[in-house]
Design an enzyme around this catalytic site. Structure first.
Site, PDB file in Angstrom:
ATOM      1  N   HIS A  29       0.894  -1.167   0.000  1.00 45.81           N
ATOM      2  CA  HIS A  29       0.000   0.000   0.000  1.00 45.81           C
ATOM      3  C   HIS A  29       0.925   1.208   0.000  1.00 45.81           C
ATOM      4  O   HIS A  29       1.772   1.343   0.887  1.00 45.81           O
ATOM      5  CB  HIS A  29      -0.902  -0.007   1.237  1.00 45.81           C
ATOM      6  N   LEU A  30       0.795   2.066  -0.980  1.00 45.74           N
ATOM      7  CA  LEU A  30       1.777   3.125  -1.219  1.00 45.74           C
ATOM      8  C   LEU A  30       2.082   3.932   0.039  1.00 45.74           C
ATOM      9  O   LEU A  30       1.191   4.496   0.675  1.00 45.74           O
ATOM     10  CB  LEU A  30       1.278   4.062  -2.323  1.00 45.74           C
ATOM     11  N   HIS A  31       3.375   3.987   0.370  1.00 47.06           N
ATOM     12  CA  HIS A  31       3.804   4.758   1.524  1.00 47.06           C
ATOM     13  C   HIS A  31       5.294   5.071   1.426  1.00 47.06           C
ATOM     14  O   HIS A  31       6.070   4.354   0.805  1.00 47.06           O
ATOM     15  CB  HIS A  31       3.537   3.990   2.833  1.00 47.06           C
ATOM     16  N   PHE A  32       5.661   6.171   2.043  1.00 42.39           N
ATOM     17  CA  PHE A  32       7.051   6.562   2.253  1.00 42.39           C
ATOM     18  C   PHE A  32       7.292   6.534   3.758  1.00 42.39           C
ATOM     19  O   PHE A  32       6.369   6.730   4.547  1.00 42.39           O
ATOM     20  CB  PHE A  32       7.331   7.967   1.713  1.00 42.39           C
TER      21      PHE A  32
END
Length: 435
Positions: A233-236
């Site tokens: 799940h898109l994350h930085f």
């Protein structure tokens, strides 16, 4: 028949609700970041200024720096007992040597993990709502929304509605298994359920956060699937560390670009005399120029199944890109048992020189040579790196000129990948130990 490479692993828990991700639910019953709760909720809001180069006005009494607010909110969540352990109690030291690798002993981080089967031979994988994702995080783990305020000044609101009519909100949440003070997750458009892959919009958001933080000690990092991202799940990630990362001190060779290519102001260099081969992107006439070049490079890596890590440094003005192959070597049985026994998965922070060790013996015996030995396994070969670099340049619209590459920025004229000579520091070994 296609060969599937897998590693049975137990990824670090990043949310207190991760262990419950596969339990059936009849309704929500709590304040989460899903469609059932978030649109009708109110959360703190940090609205960043339209022009990140414009400094905050000192007379704006209602405005505080992003890092001040973030760390204050992070400490509040610590006081509430939301973290799995106290990372500030972990021993940390700078290892003597020219690069100054940072070692941390974190014996508690790998004790509570949720078993899964992680596929490492696919950088792009579809989002799976049945698996843990950040919509299942409780709102108490969220520090604030992070949105463009479209104005000349930044501002912070303690309570603001979620504006999710035409676009899902960006949120900043704690990592409940932190590896450093202020460790947080930037989750772009959380309700859109984006898989872990970089796009120009999300990468620009990460640079805007770094620019807004306006601190050289606050960095953001990104791990692709296959390069030790554990949540699709898109994350930085981001945290605060008040010493330079070794990669930030490493020598570089500037790669000459054609005049047409240089119109956007972006420059590109190669790391030299560092255990992991990588590219360094700097400058840009605007933050968007830099974001577009680097995101295009990342998109090529993703689309061509090359795992990679990204470090956002120097307030968003300096980006390190590392194509890597450690997980592939691990799956093929090409990593020594000695390195496997350390249980270190070299993701962006380790590659950048901040190495989290799980065993006291490894911590006490940590040296520049041992750090180099681990990270050298991450790097692509020289031949493969140059091949990937050529494809990246083409994808990013960069054209290398015929001029010879400039001498190394730190005076290193040779492109060797071996440990630099260890020069004793003018302080006792074990310096900067935090307990």
């Amino acid at each position: 028949m296609e060969m599937k490479l897998t590693i049975k692993r137990v990824p670090t828990v990043v949310s207190n609700y991760q262990d419950d991700a596969d339990k059936p639910r009849a309704g929500c019953g709590r304040n989460c970041l899903g469609d059932c709760c978030l649109p009708a909720s109110k959360l703190p809001l940090y609205a960043f200024k339209l022009d990140p180069a414009k400094h905050l006005q000192e007379e704006a009494a209602s405005t505080k720096l992003l890092v001040d607010i973030l760390l204050s909110e992070w400490e509040d969540r610590m006081a509430r007992g939301l973290f799995r352990y106290d990372v500030t109690a972990c021993e940390t030291k700078v290892i003597p040597g020219n690069l100054g690798f940072v070692a941390q002993l974190n014996e508690g981080r790998h004790l509570k993990k949720r078993p899964t089967e992680f596929r490492v031979d696919r950088v792009l994988q579809p989002f799976d709502p049945a698996k843990f994702n950040f919509t299942k995080v409780g709102q108490e783990e969220v520090l604030f929304q992070f949105e463009n305020g479209d104005g000349d000044d930044s501002y912070f609101l303690n309570d603001a509605p979620i504006i999710a009519v035409d676009r899902a909100p960006n949120v900043v949440a704690i990592n409940v298994s932190p590896i450093e003070y202020g460790h947080v997750l930037l989750i772009p458009r959380v309700l859109d359920r984006l898989p872990q892959k970089i796009d120009p919009e999300s990468f620009l958001l990460a640079l805007q956060m770094a620019a807004e933080a306006a601190s050289p000690y606050f960095r953001l990092g990104y791990n692709s699937l296959g390069a030790f991202a554990t949540i699709n799940h898109l994350h930085f990630q981001a945290y605060y560390l008040s010493v330079p990362f070794p990669v930030e001190k490493a020598a570089t060779h500037k790669i000459p670009l054609s005049e047409d290519t240089m119109k956007n102001g972006v420059t590109v260099s190669k790391l030299i005399n560092y255990p992991v081969r990588g590219l360094v992107f700097e400058g840009g006439n605007t933050l968007e120029d830099l974001a577009n070049v680097v995101s295009n490079a990342c998109i090529w890596l993703q689309d061509n199944n090359v795992p990679y890590n990204v470090l956002v440094s120097d307030c968003g003005k300096r980006i390190f890109l590392f194509p890597q192959c450690y997980a592939e070597k691990q799956a093929l049985g090409e990593v020594s048992q000695e390195l496997l026994d350390t249980q270190v998965n070299p993701a962006v922070w380790e590659i950048s020189g901040h190495i989290v060790l799980k065993r006291r013996s490894d911590y006490e015996e940590a040296s520049e040579t041992s750090a180099w030995k681990l990270l050298a396994e991450v790097s692509l070969s020289e031949e493969r790196f140059e091949e990937v670099k050529a494809y990246i340049f083409s994808a990013a619209g960069l054209v290398q000129s015929d001029e010879e590459e400039e001498e190394a920025s730190e005076g290193e004229g040779t492109t060797t990948f071996a440990p630099v000579p260890v020069t004793p520091l003018p302080v006792a070994e074990g310096c900067l130990v935090r307990q």
